[in-house]
Enzyme design. Structure first.
Site, PDB file in Angstrom:
ATOM      1  CG  HIS A   1     -16.363  23.943   5.385  1.00  0.00           C
ATOM      2  ND1 HIS A   1     -16.140  24.311   6.696  1.00  0.00           N
ATOM      3  CD2 HIS A   1     -16.005  22.632   5.308  1.00  0.00           C
ATOM      4  CE1 HIS A   1     -15.690  23.284   7.379  1.00  0.00           C
ATOM      5  NE2 HIS A   1     -15.592  22.241   6.569  1.00  0.00           N
TER       6      HIS A   1
ATOM      7  CG  HIS B   1     -11.763  24.619   6.486  1.00  0.00           C
ATOM      8  ND1 HIS B   1     -12.680  24.068   5.625  1.00  0.00           N
ATOM      9  CD2 HIS B   1     -11.102  23.586   7.047  1.00  0.00           C
ATOM     10  CE1 HIS B   1     -12.558  22.753   5.650  1.00  0.00           C
ATOM     11  NE2 HIS B   1     -11.619  22.427   6.509  1.00  0.00           N
TER      12      HIS B   1
ATOM     13  CG  LEU C   1     -20.464  24.436   8.196  1.00  0.00           C
ATOM     14  CD1 LEU C   1     -19.857  25.807   7.905  1.00  0.00           C
ATOM     15  CD2 LEU C   1     -21.617  24.156   7.227  1.00  0.00           C
TER      16      LEU C   1
ATOM     17  CD  GLN D   1     -13.905  24.077  21.041  1.00  0.00           C
ATOM     18  OE1 GLN D   1     -15.103  24.320  20.865  1.00  0.00           O
ATOM     19  NE2 GLN D   1     -13.172  24.707  21.933  1.00  0.00           N
TER      20      GLN D   1
ATOM     21  CB  SER E   1     -14.437  18.581   3.216  1.00  0.00           C
ATOM     22  OG  SER E   1     -13.767  19.708   3.717  1.00  0.00           O
TER      23      SER E   1
HETATM   24  P1  AMP Z   1      -9.882  19.433   7.667  1.00  0.00           P
HETATM   25  O1  AMP Z   1      -9.563  20.189   6.428  1.00  0.00           O
HETATM   26  O2  AMP Z   1     -11.206  18.756   7.644  1.00  0.00           O
HETATM   27  O3  AMP Z   1      -8.746  18.547   8.101  1.00  0.00           O
HETATM   28  O4  AMP Z   1     -10.021  20.520   8.821  1.00  0.00           O
HETATM   29  C1  AMP Z   1      -9.055  21.502   9.027  1.00  0.00           C
HETATM   30  C2  AMP Z   1      -9.351  22.209  10.315  1.00  0.00           C
HETATM   31  O5  AMP Z   1     -10.649  22.800  10.230  1.00  0.00           O
HETATM   32  C3  AMP Z   1      -9.372  21.273  11.529  1.00  0.00           C
HETATM   33  O6  AMP Z   1      -8.771  21.931  12.627  1.00  0.00           O
HETATM   34  C4  AMP Z   1     -10.844  21.053  11.735  1.00  0.00           C
HETATM   35  O7  AMP Z   1     -11.174  20.717  13.066  1.00  0.00           O
HETATM   36  C5  AMP Z   1     -11.399  22.406  11.358  1.00  0.00           C
HETATM   37  N1  AMP Z   1     -12.828  22.317  11.018  1.00  0.00           N
HETATM   38  C6  AMP Z   1     -13.411  21.430  10.168  1.00  0.00           C
HETATM   39  N2  AMP Z   1     -14.743  21.595  10.160  1.00  0.00           N
HETATM   40  C7  AMP Z   1     -15.017  22.614  11.046  1.00  0.00           C
HETATM   41  C8  AMP Z   1     -16.205  23.252  11.489  1.00  0.00           C
HETATM   42  N3  AMP Z   1     -17.415  22.884  11.034  1.00  0.00           N
HETATM   43  N4  AMP Z   1     -16.109  24.250  12.390  1.00  0.00           N
HETATM   44  C9  AMP Z   1     -14.889  24.623  12.870  1.00  0.00           C
HETATM   45  N5  AMP Z   1     -13.730  24.063  12.484  1.00  0.00           N
HETATM   46  C10 AMP Z   1     -13.781  23.068  11.580  1.00  0.00           C
END
Ligand code: AMP
Length: 281
Positions: free
Chosen positions: A34, A37, A186, A150, A188
């Site tokens: 999203h 990312h 945001l 963060q 997933s």
């Molecule tokens: P994930 O795919 O959920 O493991 O996240 C991958 C990376 O995206 C991690 O470093 C998360 O902290 C970052 N991330 C997830 N959601 C957000 C968001 N809403 N804003 C900024 N970074 C995000």
């Protein structure tokens, strides 16, 4: 944008870039991407010559009753979004590439102390899985910088400690949380929410803001935490924690401490577990 599944393909491309003197930025993800990312990819794009993202739903960071099986997998859609955000290479390995001896036979990293609390306390083994897979990914991609959101603040701290403690040659950067218009961070996992739950979910950000504002007005930390937890419970959440901590190491602040604080919430809404946080300054 190129997509590679195997370690040899990834290494070959990276070796080519390195020989041309290019710097490499890296954004590890679990996919179903999203705008949060994409913001990390854009940040990497602005800082380095080449950007690598990874998509891997890492089995070792999910508990036995968590959502590993139902975690959304949307590779084709993710590839389009990554290309648009300026990613040069997507690494999308299968489990045997990252765990050649299987999850049970794998080396496992444990980052102590910082993982004893919050997410670490509620999701036993979660950060061992995160540290292990991120270390493997760093060894494969060998980036100059790696960018983490963060939104997952404790995860960012765990990775920072791992990198420093193991002297890994990568600079870890945190990036600000991207939010929907109503303030919901945001994620997933937001798509697990029903329509009414999705409306309710905005209460998490409102609660975090209230915690910040009440603290600024001088209210005692425990009172602020209790009021925030009750507010969320009244709205139908089942909170795991609703706390104010030190931004630096997520430890408990002293009663009169007002600088360098952050509010953190983890709460279940129906079957969906949401986390968020808000630094106070
Ligand atoms: P994930 O795919 O959920 O493991 O996240 C991958 C990376 O995206 C991690 O470093 C998360 O902290 C970052 N991330 C997830 N959601 C957000 C968001 N809403 N804003 C900024 N970074 C995000």
């Amino acid at each position: 944008m190129q997509t590679v599944q195997d370690a040899a393909g990834l290494r070959a491309t990276i070796r080519g870039w390195r020989s041309q003197g290019h710097t490499i930025g890296f954004v590890p993800t679990m996919g179903n991407l999203h705008a949060g990312h994409h913001s990390l990819v854009k940040l990497a794009r602005a800082r380095t010559d080449r950007v690598v993202a990874s998509i891997f739903v890492n089995p070792t960071q999910f508990g036995p009753n968590e959502d590993f099986e139902r975690y959304p997998r949307t590779l084709t859609q993710d590839q389009a979004g990554l290309a648009e955000s300026g990613c040069d290479l997507l690494f999308a390995p299968d489990v045997t590439t990252l765990y050649p001896y299987g999850a049970a036979g794998s080396v496992s990293l444990h980052v102590p102390e910082i993982t004893d609390t919050l997410e670490g306390a509620h999701r036993p083994g979660h950060f061992d899985g995160v540290a292990t897979v991120v270390c493997k990914l760093f060894n494969l991609a060998q980036p100059d910088i790696a960018i983490f959101g963060q939104k997952d603040l404790q995860q960012l701290k765990v990775i920072e400690r791992m990198v420093r403690d193991l002297s890994l040659p990568v600079k870890v950067m945190g990036a600000p949380t991207q939010r929907a218009e109503d303030g919901l961070a945001l994620s997933s996992r937001n798509q697990y929410l029903s329509e009414t739950e999705r409306v309710e979910a905005a209460q998490i950000y409102q609660t975090l803001q209230q915690m910040r504002d009440l603290t600024a007005k001088g209210h005692a930390r425990k009172v602020v935490e209790q009021a925030a937890a009750s507010k969320l419970e009244r709205a139908g959440f089942v909170p795991d924690y609703v706390v104010i901590r030190r931004m630096d190491d997520l430890s408990e602040p002293a009663e009169n401490e007002r600088e360098g604080l952050v509010a953190l919430v983890a709460a279940r809404l129906g079957t969906t577990r949401l986390i968020d946080n808000l630094p106070f300054d």
